[in-house]
Scaffold this active site. Structure first.
Site, mmCIF file in Angstrom:
data_model
loop_
_atom_site.group_PDB
_atom_site.id
_atom_site.type_symbol
_atom_site.label_atom_id
_atom_site.label_comp_id
_atom_site.label_asym_id
_atom_site.label_seq_id
_atom_site.Cartn_x
_atom_site.Cartn_y
_atom_site.Cartn_z
ATOM 1 N N ASP A 10 -23.198 3.216 18.204
ATOM 2 C CA ASP A 10 -22.510 3.173 16.923
ATOM 3 C C ASP A 10 -21.215 2.386 17.204
ATOM 4 O O ASP A 10 -20.813 2.242 18.365
ATOM 5 C CB ASP A 10 -22.199 4.603 16.470
ATOM 6 C CG ASP A 10 -21.318 4.622 15.244
ATOM 7 O OD1 ASP A 10 -21.649 3.937 14.265
ATOM 8 O OD2 ASP A 10 -20.263 5.312 15.272
ATOM 9 N N ASP A 12 -17.889 2.075 14.763
ATOM 10 C CA ASP A 12 -16.637 2.714 14.320
ATOM 11 C C ASP A 12 -16.486 4.110 14.935
ATOM 12 O O ASP A 12 -17.320 4.978 14.710
ATOM 13 C CB ASP A 12 -16.633 2.864 12.785
ATOM 14 C CG ASP A 12 -16.622 1.522 12.069
ATOM 15 O OD1 ASP A 12 -15.855 0.643 12.466
ATOM 16 O OD2 ASP A 12 -17.390 1.367 11.093
HETATM 17 C C1 BG6 Z 1 -19.431 3.414 9.319
HETATM 18 C C2 BG6 Z 1 -18.212 4.297 9.158
HETATM 19 O O1 BG6 Z 1 -19.451 2.877 10.605
HETATM 20 O O2 BG6 Z 1 -19.399 2.343 8.368
HETATM 21 C C3 BG6 Z 1 -18.108 4.779 7.725
HETATM 22 O O3 BG6 Z 1 -18.338 5.409 10.030
HETATM 23 C C4 BG6 Z 1 -18.103 3.582 6.773
HETATM 24 O O4 BG6 Z 1 -16.942 5.549 7.571
HETATM 25 C C5 BG6 Z 1 -19.358 2.748 7.005
HETATM 26 O O5 BG6 Z 1 -18.067 4.028 5.427
HETATM 27 C C6 BG6 Z 1 -19.411 1.506 6.117
HETATM 28 O O6 BG6 Z 1 -18.430 0.594 6.537
HETATM 29 P P1 BG6 Z 1 -18.057 -0.759 5.811
HETATM 30 O O7 BG6 Z 1 -17.274 -1.516 6.850
HETATM 31 O O8 BG6 Z 1 -19.345 -1.448 5.447
HETATM 32 O O9 BG6 Z 1 -17.266 -0.401 4.614
HETATM 33 MG MG MG Z 2 -18.951 6.094 13.912
#
Ligand code: BG6
Ligand code: MG
Length: 212
Positions: A10, A12
């Site tokens: 993963d 984030d």
């Molecule tokens: C995930 C995060 O990696 O990505 C979430 O943990 C986030 O919190 C999701 O909502 C979507 O991210 P993005 O960058 O497409 O808005």
């Molecule tokens: Mg994450």
């Protein structure tokens, strides 16, 4: 555990602490709307797509909006978030991340990203991490976000590996559940390590090197 041949990360909250930027961006949106939002609700957004995150926030406060209003708010959140991403560069990457990725590659593991984010490629490029990965499965190639296993099954497909030979590293409970329902082993780090739903719990990413 069957022989692990591939590691799916993963992004984030695992390779980089962008999870806090997500929180700050949603905080600005919810402040503008004058609705409550705190770290507890934020934990429920980990691993969840942008629009689904908004739905969780609104549901919590019992706010009803049209689909086009939601779309605008999701875009606003992303503008704040992308502004924060300007702070990312290769110097801020934790050295343990670099050491771990380098050693895993040296040992011959295939490496992939399995992230719900549509900004994944941009983040990896800013951090100069892209070249470590054989494939990126992210929010742009899935129709259902975690806990649905789609993002991890697609990652396995892209690197041509049996899901049973993959291990996932996750900081979100939704992500741990997605990995398990994809038939993959899972290592929990950060917030997800507070539960015992994954196969292993670690505190720092380099501990993976002792597990596989
Ligand atoms: C995930 C995060 O990696 O990505 C979430 O943990 C986030 O919190 C999701 O909502 C979507 O991210 P993005 O960058 O497409 O808005
Ligand atoms: Mg994450």
């Amino acid at each position: 555990m069957p022989k692990v041949k591939a590691v799916i990360f993963d992004l984030d909250g695992v390779l980089i602490s962008t999870d806090h930027y997500h929180y700050e961006a949603w905080k600005k949106v919810t402040n503008n709307l004058n609705i409550a939002f705190d770290e507890q609700v934020n934990h429920r957004l980990r691993g969840v797509s942008r629009l689904e995150s908004l739905n969780i926030i609104l549901e919590q406060e019992d706010v009803q909006l049209s689909e086009s209003e939601k779309q605008l708010l999701a875009e606003e959140k992303n503008r704040y978030y992308v502004q924060s991403l300007q702070k990312l560069n290769k110097e801020i990457v934790d050295q343990r991340v670099i050491v771990t990725l380098t050693k895993l590659k040296e040992r011959g593991f295939k490496l992939a990203i399995g992230s719900s984010s549509k900004n994944a490629q941009y983040i990896l490029d800013r951090l100069k991490l892209t070249s470590f990965f054989d494939a990126i499965s992210d929010g742009n190639n899935i129709t259902q976000s975690k806990p649905n296993p789609e993002v991890f099954l697609k990652a396995a497909e892209y690197i041509v590996e049996d899901p049973g030979n993959c291990i996932v590293i996750e900081d979100a409970l939704t992500g741990v559940r997605a990995a398990k329902s994809a038939g993959m082993a899972c290592v929990a780090i950060g917030h997800a390590a507070l539960t015992d739903e994954a196969d292993y719990q670690i505190e720092t990413i380099d501990e993976i090197l002792d597990i596989i």
